[in-house]
Design an enzyme around this catalytic site. Structure first.
Site, PDB file in Angstrom:
ATOM      1  N   SER A 180       0.844  -1.203   0.000  1.00 30.86           N
ATOM      2  CA  SER A 180       0.000   0.000   0.000  1.00 30.86           C
ATOM      3  C   SER A 180       0.872   1.242   0.000  1.00 30.86           C
ATOM      4  CB  SER A 180      -0.877   0.013   1.254  1.00 30.86           C
ATOM      5  OG  SER A 180      -1.415   1.307   1.464  1.00 30.86           O
ATOM      6  N   TYR A 193      -2.020  -1.031  10.293  1.00 28.42           N
ATOM      7  CA  TYR A 193      -2.179  -1.433   8.892  1.00 28.42           C
ATOM      8  C   TYR A 193      -0.929  -1.099   8.072  1.00 28.42           C
ATOM      9  CZ  TYR A 193      -4.008  -1.084   4.067  1.00 28.42           C
ATOM     10  OH  TYR A 193      -4.209  -1.188   2.711  1.00 28.42           O
TER      11      TYR A 193
HETATM   12  P1  NAD Z   1     -11.944  -5.382  -0.352  1.00 29.41           P
HETATM   13  O1  NAD Z   1     -12.618  -5.260   0.950  1.00 29.41           O
HETATM   14  O2  NAD Z   1     -12.795  -5.401  -1.552  1.00 29.41           O
HETATM   15  O3  NAD Z   1     -11.033  -6.673  -0.412  1.00 29.41           O
HETATM   16  C1  NAD Z   1     -10.402  -7.244   0.681  1.00 29.41           C
HETATM   17  C2  NAD Z   1     -10.909  -8.674   0.778  1.00 29.41           C
HETATM   18  O4  NAD Z   1     -10.038  -9.404   1.630  1.00 29.41           O
HETATM   19  C3  NAD Z   1     -12.291  -8.782   1.406  1.00 29.41           C
HETATM   20  O5  NAD Z   1     -13.298  -8.816   0.438  1.00 29.41           O
HETATM   21  C4  NAD Z   1     -12.249 -10.066   2.193  1.00 29.41           C
HETATM   22  O6  NAD Z   1     -13.028 -11.072   1.615  1.00 29.41           O
HETATM   23  C5  NAD Z   1     -10.791 -10.463   2.151  1.00 29.41           C
HETATM   24  N1  NAD Z   1     -10.310 -10.743   3.490  1.00 29.41           N
HETATM   25  C6  NAD Z   1     -10.194  -9.862   4.519  1.00 29.41           C
HETATM   26  N2  NAD Z   1      -9.752 -10.496   5.608  1.00 29.41           N
HETATM   27  C7  NAD Z   1      -9.578 -11.806   5.254  1.00 29.41           C
HETATM   28  C8  NAD Z   1      -9.162 -12.970   5.958  1.00 29.41           C
HETATM   29  N3  NAD Z   1      -8.814 -12.920   7.237  1.00 29.41           N
HETATM   30  N4  NAD Z   1      -9.158 -14.141   5.286  1.00 29.41           N
HETATM   31  C9  NAD Z   1      -9.514 -14.216   3.996  1.00 29.41           C
HETATM   32  N5  NAD Z   1      -9.894 -13.147   3.281  1.00 29.41           N
HETATM   33  C10 NAD Z   1      -9.938 -11.961   3.911  1.00 29.41           C
HETATM   34  O7  NAD Z   1     -10.895  -4.177  -0.431  1.00 29.41           O
HETATM   35  P2  NAD Z   1      -9.672  -3.868  -1.444  1.00 29.41           P
HETATM   36  O8  NAD Z   1      -9.452  -2.419  -1.325  1.00 29.41           O
HETATM   37  O9  NAD Z   1      -9.881  -4.457  -2.772  1.00 29.41           O
HETATM   38  O10 NAD Z   1      -8.457  -4.580  -0.701  1.00 29.41           O
HETATM   39  C11 NAD Z   1      -7.585  -5.472  -1.349  1.00 29.41           C
HETATM   40  C12 NAD Z   1      -6.154  -5.186  -0.928  1.00 29.41           C
HETATM   41  O11 NAD Z   1      -5.774  -3.912  -1.412  1.00 29.41           O
HETATM   42  C13 NAD Z   1      -5.918  -5.162   0.584  1.00 29.41           C
HETATM   43  O12 NAD Z   1      -4.724  -5.867   0.883  1.00 29.41           O
HETATM   44  C14 NAD Z   1      -5.728  -3.702   0.874  1.00 29.41           C
HETATM   45  O13 NAD Z   1      -4.907  -3.497   2.006  1.00 29.41           O
HETATM   46  C15 NAD Z   1      -5.055  -3.248  -0.393  1.00 29.41           C
HETATM   47  N6  NAD Z   1      -5.103  -1.817  -0.628  1.00 29.41           N
HETATM   48  C16 NAD Z   1      -6.308  -1.198  -0.811  1.00 29.41           C
HETATM   49  C17 NAD Z   1      -6.315   0.158  -1.022  1.00 29.41           C
HETATM   50  C18 NAD Z   1      -7.613   0.893  -1.221  1.00 29.41           C
HETATM   51  O14 NAD Z   1      -7.620   2.131  -1.160  1.00 29.41           O
HETATM   52  N7  NAD Z   1      -8.721   0.239  -1.456  1.00 29.41           N
HETATM   53  C19 NAD Z   1      -5.108   0.884  -1.068  1.00 29.41           C
HETATM   54  C20 NAD Z   1      -3.908   0.205  -0.893  1.00 29.41           C
HETATM   55  C21 NAD Z   1      -3.914  -1.142  -0.669  1.00 29.41           C
END
Ligand code: NAD
Ligand code: MG
Length: 289
Positions: A180, A193
């Site tokens: 991230s 985080y």
């Molecule tokens: P999202 O909520 O759509 O996806 C995250 C998914 O992870 C969830 O749908 C859930 O099913 C799964 N998850 C969470 N905890 C879990 C566990 N213990 N076991 C199995 N599955 C689990 O959100 P997203 O934004 O698509 O996140 C995906 C990745 O992107 C994450 O690692 C997040 O940290 C990273 N990220 C997101 C952003 C943002 O702004 N959205 C920015 C930087 C990084």
């Protein structure tokens, strides 16, 4: 009207995680933006967090490029997001496998890999995308339970999955870990985080050194603010959501389908001379390495 002004996300105030893409009124854009070219033809990918957000867009793009895909997600009350992603994969003419459980538990991580290999006969790509985040104003607000939980989900899961997957990976395989921008810029209200994301980047570099001799490449992607369920469903405070993405040089959040191509590039042979690196789809923030 500028693109930034045009973007008016509807803010949901349900601090229920993981969030639901199905319930978002402004739907994130997961759609691949170009026809497939067989870059992952007949490969098998395990995409964690593949139900929604960035993971869904990655699953959609990998399927378009010819891969069969197992998605892993944490329990939802209804399986709408995961089922939708399965239909996207099948709509691309590929096979999907839907695995529900907590990747912070080693036994489930082992099971996820075993079931993927049993179903598809092999494993070529591990995309570690699942994650959780909880905002806190003060460092003293972070409970021990939350600290453990966030590290378990975000980084322990990667160790568990890589350990389980390692015997099945061979020359040409790829591991891509989701870091991230908060790891590079810092985030005053995401201390636990962002610390997991720092661990993920360090793990990516060290694992690359560890596996590169075997022809297994390990890289990372460090997205900026992306329009997914993560932030509107409790991953940020409602006040932070009012300005979500506006402080980036592009002045807007990214869409999941603007991040997925970075994962595809690192999963396929286009990046055959890259390992231990991190790509930065973050709206133009310059963050060093
Ligand atoms: P999202 O909520 O759509 O996806 C995250 C998914 O992870 C969830 O749908 C859930 O099913 C799964 N998850 C969470 N905890 C879990 C566990 N213990 N076991 C199995 N599955 C689990 O959100 P997203 O934004 O698509 O996140 C995906 C990745 O992107 C994450 O690692 C997040 O940290 C990273 N990220 C997101 C952003 C943002 O702004 N959205 C920015 C930087 C990084
Ligand atoms: Mg989800």
């Amino acid at each position: 009207m500028t693109e930034a002004e045009a973007f008016q996300p509807e803010i949901h105030e349900q601090p229920r995680m993981p969030g639901s893409e199905d319930e978002m009124s402004d739907k994130p854009n997961w759609r691949p933006r170009y026809p497939g070219s067989g870059r992952l033809k007949d490969k098998v990918a395990l995409v964690t967090g593949g139900d929604s957000g960035i993971g869904r867009a990655v699953a959609a793009l990998f399927a378009r490029e010819g891969a069969d895909i197992a998605i892993v997600y944490l329990a939802e009350e209804e399986r709408k997001d995961a089922e939708h992603t399965m239909s996207i994969i099948e709509g691309e003419g590929r096979k999907g496998l839907c695995l529900q459980g907590d990747l912070g538990c080693r036994s489930f991580a082992d099971e996820a890999v075993a079931r993927t290999v049993k179903e598809f006969g092999r494993l070529d790509i591990l995309a570690n995308i699942a994650g959780e985040q909880h905002p806190d104003e003060h460092v003293t607000d972070i409970t021990e339970e939350q600290l453990r939980r966030t590290f378990q989900t975000n980084i322990y899961s990667m160790f568990f999955l890589v350990q389980a997957a390692r015997p099945h990976l061979s020359r040409g395989s790829a591991i891509i870990n989701c870091s991230s921008v908060t790891m590079y810029k810092g985030a005053d209200n995401l201390l636990d985080y962002s610390a997991t994301k720092g661990a993920i980047t360090a793990f990516t570099r060290s694992l690359s050194e560890n596996l590169v001799g075997e022809g297994i490449r390990v890289n990372g992607v460090a997205p900026g603010p992306i329009w997914t369920p993560l932030n509107p469903y409790g991953g940020q405070s409602p006040e932070e959501m009012d300005d979500f993405g506006r402080s980036t040089p592009m002045g807007r959040p990214g869409e999941p389908n603007e991040v997925a191509p970075a994962f595809l590039f690192l999963a396929c042979d286009d990046s055959s001379y890259m390992s231990g690196q991190v790509l930065h789809p973050n709206g133009g923030s310059i963050i060093g390495s």
